[in-house]
Structures are given as C-alpha cells and as structure tokens.
Design a protein around this motif. Structure first.
Motif, PDB file in Angstrom:
ATOM      1  N   GLU A   1      -2.657 -42.042 -25.548  1.00  0.00           N
ATOM      2  CA  GLU A   1      -1.830 -43.169 -25.125  1.00  0.00           C
ATOM      3  C   GLU A   1      -1.145 -42.844 -23.800  1.00  0.00           C
ATOM      4  O   GLU A   1      -0.428 -41.864 -23.679  1.00  0.00           O
TER       5      GLU A   1
ATOM      6  N   PRO B   1      -4.159 -46.820 -34.253  1.00  0.00           N
ATOM      7  CA  PRO B   1      -2.760 -46.990 -33.871  1.00  0.00           C
ATOM      8  C   PRO B   1      -1.834 -46.618 -35.018  1.00  0.00           C
ATOM      9  O   PRO B   1      -2.181 -46.802 -36.190  1.00  0.00           O
TER      10      PRO B   1
ATOM     11  N   GLN C   1       2.274 -48.543 -22.630  1.00  0.00           N
ATOM     12  CA  GLN C   1       2.317 -49.653 -23.570  1.00  0.00           C
ATOM     13  C   GLN C   1       3.043 -50.826 -22.937  1.00  0.00           C
ATOM     14  O   GLN C   1       3.926 -50.655 -22.097  1.00  0.00           O
TER      15      GLN C   1
ATOM     16  N   TYR D   1      -9.694 -43.969 -31.947  1.00  0.00           N
ATOM     17  CA  TYR D   1      -8.266 -44.263 -31.912  1.00  0.00           C
ATOM     18  C   TYR D   1      -7.875 -45.074 -33.130  1.00  0.00           C
ATOM     19  O   TYR D   1      -8.565 -46.037 -33.509  1.00  0.00           O
TER      20      TYR D   1
ATOM     21  N   MET E   1       4.958 -41.482 -21.992  1.00  0.00           N
ATOM     22  CA  MET E   1       4.202 -42.732 -21.955  1.00  0.00           C
ATOM     23  C   MET E   1       5.038 -43.814 -21.275  1.00  0.00           C
ATOM     24  O   MET E   1       6.202 -44.010 -21.611  1.00  0.00           O
TER      25      MET E   1
ATOM     26  N   VAL F   1      -1.708 -51.349 -25.627  1.00  0.00           N
ATOM     27  CA  VAL F   1      -1.656 -49.936 -25.252  1.00  0.00           C
ATOM     28  C   VAL F   1      -2.768 -49.605 -24.273  1.00  0.00           C
ATOM     29  O   VAL F   1      -3.861 -50.175 -24.331  1.00  0.00           O
TER      30      VAL F   1
ATOM     31  N   LEU G   1      -5.134 -46.507 -23.101  1.00  0.00           N
ATOM     32  CA  LEU G   1      -5.635 -45.216 -23.557  1.00  0.00           C
ATOM     33  C   LEU G   1      -6.477 -44.563 -22.476  1.00  0.00           C
ATOM     34  O   LEU G   1      -7.217 -45.245 -21.752  1.00  0.00           O
TER      35      LEU G   1
END
Length: 293
Positions: free
Chosen positions: A222, A187, A225, A185, A1, A214, A216
């Motif tokens: 994810e 978190p 970020q 989703y 990510m 974030v 998505l």
C-alpha cells in the motif's frame, strides 16, 4: 502511506450501482454505467455536458473499440452500441438465463481482446475472453464475483479480483495462458472491486465497504489511499487530456436506511487530480461490426 481526502462528488448522480468508468480520448468523454438500472452515462468535462442512455437491459461493463461503437457486456450477452442510437440487441448470448449469473466487470487487453467476467453463486462464475473474430473462450472457471482486471506493464502478470473471496489474485500470463495463481492483495477492511493501473505500473483499487481507494505497488504494498464520503466505491479510471484526473464511481444499492441518510453522496461520481498519469484504455480490435449499423 499518503492519504488524500475527497469530501464532495463531481456529479451527484445517485447511481444504484455505478460502475466501469471509461475515458475515451477521441470523444474527450467519460463513460460509466449503472449496472442494475441499465443506464449508460456520458460526461464531457469541457462543456460539463451529461447524457444518459437507457440500454434496455442490465449492464456488466463497457469497452472502447476501434470503431465508433462501444462494446457492451449486457446481463447475459454482448452488444455493440453507438451512443444516442436506439437500445441494441445482443449479437451473442453467452450466459444462460435462470442460473443466477450475469456479466460483470470487463476490460480490453493490450492485445485488443475483451476479457469479461460474470458473477453468480459461489464457484459458478467464469472469466471469458472475446477475440477480434468474435470467438469466446473461457479463461477461468470456479469464480464467484469476477471483478477488477489488469495487466502488468511488462506483460508478465495478470491481475484478477474475486470479490466474494475478498482477494486480488495474480497470475503469470504467457500468450493467452494463465498459471501460477497466487494471492496478491487482501484489504484489511472491505472488499476489492474495480481496479486500474497507472503509468508507473502501480494499481489503484476501489474498496467496496471500505470507503476508500488504495494505490498498490507492483509488489502489492500500500502506497496511498483516498478516503471518500461513501462506503461503497466501485471502480476507478484515469481520464482528462493528460490522464491525470482519477474518476471514481460508487453505489447506493442495499445500503440500510440509516446509512443512506448518513451517506447523501452514495452512488455519486467522484474525481481528483493526481500527480501520476494513467494509461489510455485499450480498444477492442473489431474486425467487422455484426450489427452493420
């Protein structure tokens, strides 16, 4: 990510509850609000000009229309407002006073309708839909804190956040009917708040008490970020002439004194240039302005 970092704000406006950033390409202006103080902000990046309008009542959200007026979800009703004019009166009251509820986040659908939710005691809030004929219908009930709203690019899915559940839900949408509710989703830390969708169909979510935004995938994975120097980002939108500037509002409301000291930028407006573009905001298709002003 992928991880990005924003260290300083674009505008140190110290909002109590900054929310609902909205880019108007016609005016080349970013609008946003302070919910609890009832302020509407207008920022023009080309001139660095910043204006603030006192609306005279709390604000839940704002939307563009096909006229020069903005559509406002006020504390208990709806109003049209041209920036710079005197504070408006509601043309429609929807939420009864005294029940502990008020309007919250809202967004215009691809069909030009205004979808706006409320927040209140658990299970008492709703999600409404305002048609161009100014008819209001209830789309969802049993909600607590109606928040981030969005539609998938292919038109198959509707995304809706209930922040008290700490969840973004996904619904199948056919016409004006919602079905097949599922958790999209949750978190690991914090609560999902406002959201926007980019031109690739990915979702960007502000994580309240999570200190980050974030990205998505359409499947809920994810991808990236953005870390912020505040714990309470509230909402996001893409703006600028190429829709590649991400604007992020934040809040300072109810922060303990020690956290306020540690977060001098709480309530500020942040921005970051991105390698993906957003989508232009839909406009509410106003048949006739009931204020006639």
């Amino acid at each position: 990510m992928r991880t990005y970092l924003i260290e300083k704000p674009l505008i140190q406006c110290t909002n109590l509850l900054g929310e609902c950033p909205l880019w108007d390409p016609k005016r080349e202006t970013l609008f946003w609000i302070d919910i609890d103080l009832g302020f509407l902000y207008e920022y023009q990046p080309s001139s660095f000009g910043l204006k603030m309008y006192q609306i005279g009542q709390k604000l839940g959200s704002i939307a563009l229309t096909n006229s020069d007026s903005l559509l406002l979800a006020t504390e208990f009703g709806l109003a049209f407002y041209r920036p710079g004019n005197p504070p408006p009166s509601n043309f429609m009251d929807i939420i009864p006073e005294g029940i502990g509820a008020m309007f919250n986040d809202g967004k215009v659908s691809p069909a030009g309708e205004f979808w706006v939710g409320s927040k209140g005691p658990r299970g008492t809030a709703k999600l409404f839909r305002l048609s161009p004929e100014l008819k209001c219908a209830t789309m969802l009930d049993g909600v607590s804190i109606s928040n981030g709203i969005g539609w998938s690019l292919d038109g198959r899915f509707f995304f809706h956040t209930d922040s008290l559940d700490h969840v973004i839900y996904r619904y199948t949408i056919q016409g004006q009917q919602l079905s097949n509710k599922e958790v999209f989703y949750t978190p690991p830390i914090g609560t999902p708040d406002g959201l926007t969708i980019d031109s690739d169909g990915n979702l960007w979510i502000a994580i309240w008490d999570g200190g980050r935004v974030v990205q998505l995938s359409p499947e809920g994975k994810e991808l990236a970020q953005i870390l912020l120097p505040v714990t309470r980002p509230t909402s996001i939108t893409f703006g600028g002439s190429d829709l590649r500037t991400l604007y992020i509002t934040s809040a300072s409301v109810d922060l303990p004194e020690d956290e306020k000291s540690a977060q001098p930028y709480a309530g500020a407006l942040f921005s970051m240039r991105m390698d993906v573009a957003g989508l232009p905001a839909n406009r509410f298709i106003l048949r006739a302005d009931p204020t006639n002003k």
